[in-house]
Motif scaffolding. Structure first.
Motif, PDB file in Angstrom:
ATOM      1  N   TRP A 294      -6.828   3.144 -19.615  1.00 19.66           N
ATOM      2  CA  TRP A 294      -6.072   3.115 -18.402  1.00 19.66           C
ATOM      3  C   TRP A 294      -5.683   1.638 -17.894  1.00 19.66           C
ATOM      4  O   TRP A 294      -6.805   1.068 -17.801  1.00 19.66           O
TER       5      TRP A 294
ATOM      6  N   ARG B  17      -4.292  -0.199 -14.576  1.00 16.27           N
ATOM      7  CA  ARG B  17      -3.549  -0.151 -13.180  1.00 16.27           C
ATOM      8  C   ARG B  17      -3.238  -1.759 -12.902  1.00 16.27           C
ATOM      9  O   ARG B  17      -4.179  -2.525 -12.983  1.00 16.27           O
TER      10      ARG B  17
ATOM     11  N   TYR C  29      -1.473  -4.389 -10.009  1.00 16.20           N
ATOM     12  CA  TYR C  29      -1.175  -4.333  -8.521  1.00 16.20           C
ATOM     13  C   TYR C  29      -0.077  -5.734  -8.566  1.00 16.20           C
ATOM     14  O   TYR C  29      -0.565  -6.802  -9.302  1.00 16.20           O
TER      15      TYR C  29
ATOM     16  N   ALA D 150       6.091  -0.713 -15.433  1.00 20.18           N
ATOM     17  CA  ALA D 150       5.173   0.124 -16.333  1.00 20.18           C
ATOM     18  C   ALA D 150       5.810   0.217 -17.648  1.00 20.18           C
ATOM     19  O   ALA D 150       4.824   0.315 -18.618  1.00 20.18           O
TER      20      ALA D 150
ATOM     21  N   LEU E 205      -2.198   5.630 -20.311  1.00 12.51           N
ATOM     22  CA  LEU E 205      -1.870   5.910 -18.763  1.00 12.51           C
ATOM     23  C   LEU E 205      -1.397   4.485 -18.212  1.00 12.51           C
ATOM     24  O   LEU E 205      -2.237   3.556 -18.116  1.00 12.51           O
TER      25      LEU E 205
ATOM     26  N   GLN F 112      -0.405   2.485 -14.127  1.00 13.22           N
ATOM     27  CA  GLN F 112      -0.155   2.733 -12.859  1.00 13.22           C
ATOM     28  C   GLN F 112       0.310   1.606 -12.337  1.00 13.22           C
ATOM     29  O   GLN F 112      -0.546   0.280 -12.574  1.00 13.22           O
TER      30      GLN F 112
ATOM     31  N   VAL G  92       1.297  -0.633  -8.773  1.00 13.01           N
ATOM     32  CA  VAL G  92       1.138  -0.284  -7.490  1.00 13.01           C
ATOM     33  C   VAL G  92       2.199  -1.663  -6.793  1.00 13.01           C
ATOM     34  O   VAL G  92       1.613  -2.854  -7.096  1.00 13.01           O
TER      35      VAL G  92
ATOM     36  N   ASP H 257       4.692   3.560  -5.579  1.00 14.53           N
ATOM     37  CA  ASP H 257       3.312   3.698  -6.436  1.00 14.53           C
ATOM     38  C   ASP H 257       3.987   4.750  -7.578  1.00 14.53           C
ATOM     39  O   ASP H 257       4.396   5.489  -7.472  1.00 14.53           O
TER      40      ASP H 257
ATOM     41  N   VAL I 246       3.109   6.230 -11.725  1.00 17.16           N
ATOM     42  CA  VAL I 246       2.112   6.630 -12.923  1.00 17.16           C
ATOM     43  C   VAL I 246       2.861   6.982 -13.902  1.00 17.16           C
ATOM     44  O   VAL I 246       3.724   7.912 -13.819  1.00 17.16           O
ATOM     45  N   TYR I 247       2.581   6.480 -15.016  1.00 15.18           N
ATOM     46  CA  TYR I 247       3.482   6.700 -16.240  1.00 15.18           C
ATOM     47  C   TYR I 247       2.411   7.116 -17.465  1.00 15.18           C
ATOM     48  O   TYR I 247       1.579   6.415 -17.807  1.00 15.18           O
TER      49      TYR I 247
ATOM     50  N   TYR J 159       6.108  11.016 -15.727  1.00 15.87           N
ATOM     51  CA  TYR J 159       6.131  10.265 -14.588  1.00 15.87           C
ATOM     52  C   TYR J 159       5.708  10.924 -13.216  1.00 15.87           C
ATOM     53  O   TYR J 159       6.009  11.925 -12.903  1.00 15.87           O
ATOM     54  N   THR J 160       5.420  10.120 -12.490  1.00 16.52           N
ATOM     55  CA  THR J 160       5.326  10.259 -10.858  1.00 16.52           C
ATOM     56  C   THR J 160       5.740   8.987 -10.245  1.00 16.52           C
ATOM     57  O   THR J 160       5.104   8.040 -10.508  1.00 16.52           O
TER      58      THR J 160
END
Length: 229
Positions: free
Chosen positions: A68, A70, A72, A91, A102, A104, A106, A127, A129-130, A146-147
């Motif tokens: 994962w 993440r 920023y 992403a 995953l 993410q 931000v 934000d 998320v993929y 996606y979100t």
């Protein structure tokens, strides 16, 4: 009637002047149209791909054969939709490079917090998320890769965003991804600084006189440790 026509008949000089002005205005309008078209095309491309961004922090989590990531990032002041476009683009760029399970992204304001403990709530302007293969990662995700969400307001002086929080529907996210002309990552300030440092070191080579020699430390003394250890 003929007398009236003679009175209002324009002179040859006046006709030449009017024709020259019309030609000049037409040419100027064509140049303005051409320049305006270039600006519009550049603006459309920038809006379609989001905006440039800078890395703030990167977290990689490896657990049970899963990776994962993440990330920023921060951008200059812009609208919420542009922030979410930027996050989607980044992403996609991260997935193309690392192939994680995953991703993410931000998005923070340029004046926002940099400590992870402070990055929460209204400090997050967008934000994303993929999850490339949601069914393989966690059961019950309904196959949604996606979100994406964002605050539609601008950021304050301390980097906190205001306005309504908007969650993008899946169809709109897919349409945004299809509209990207390029999928570039953000600028890494650490890598830029390292590149600049290497250039300075190369530029400093050969500054010492040709006949200079390194001075050995006195016998019995200890050499100073190298910096950074």
């Amino acid at each position: 009637m003929k007398a009236l026509l003679r009175i209002f008949r324009p002179s040859r000089k006046l006709v030449i002047v009017i024709g020259g002005l019309a030609l000049f205005i037409g040419a100027s309008g064509g140049v303005a149209l051409y320049i305006g078209r270039d600006n519009i095309i550049g603006q459309v491309l920038e809006e379609a791909n989001g905006v440039s961004c800078t890395d703030v922090n990167l977290v990689t989590i490896k657990k049970q054969d899963r990776v994962w990531i993440r990330k920023y990032i921060k951008t200059e002041p812009t609208d919420g939709m542009t922030r979410v476009k930027t996050a989607l683009r980044v992403a996609q760029a991260i997935y193309a490079q690392e192939r994680p399970d995953l991703v993410q992204v931000v998005v923070l304001d340029e004046n926002g917090p940099t400590l992870r403990s402070d990055i929460r709530g209204r400090a997050i302007g967008a934000d994303v998320v993929y999850i490339p293969h949601p069914d393989q990662l966690v059961e019950g995700l309904n196959g949604k890769p996606y979100t994406a969400r964002y605050y539609d307001g601008q950021a304050s002086e301390n980097g906190l965003f205001f306005g309504e929080r908007i969650d993008l529907p899946d169809e709109e996210i897919q349409a945004l991804n299809a509209s990207f002309k390029q999928r570039s990552d953000c600028i890494d300030p650490t890598a830029v600084a390292a590149t600049a440092g290497e250039g300075n070191e190369k530029g400093g080579e050969g500054d010492a006189p040709p006949d200079s020699e390194a001075v050995s430390p006195p016998e019995g003394s200890k050499a100073a440790p190298a910096s950074g250890h």
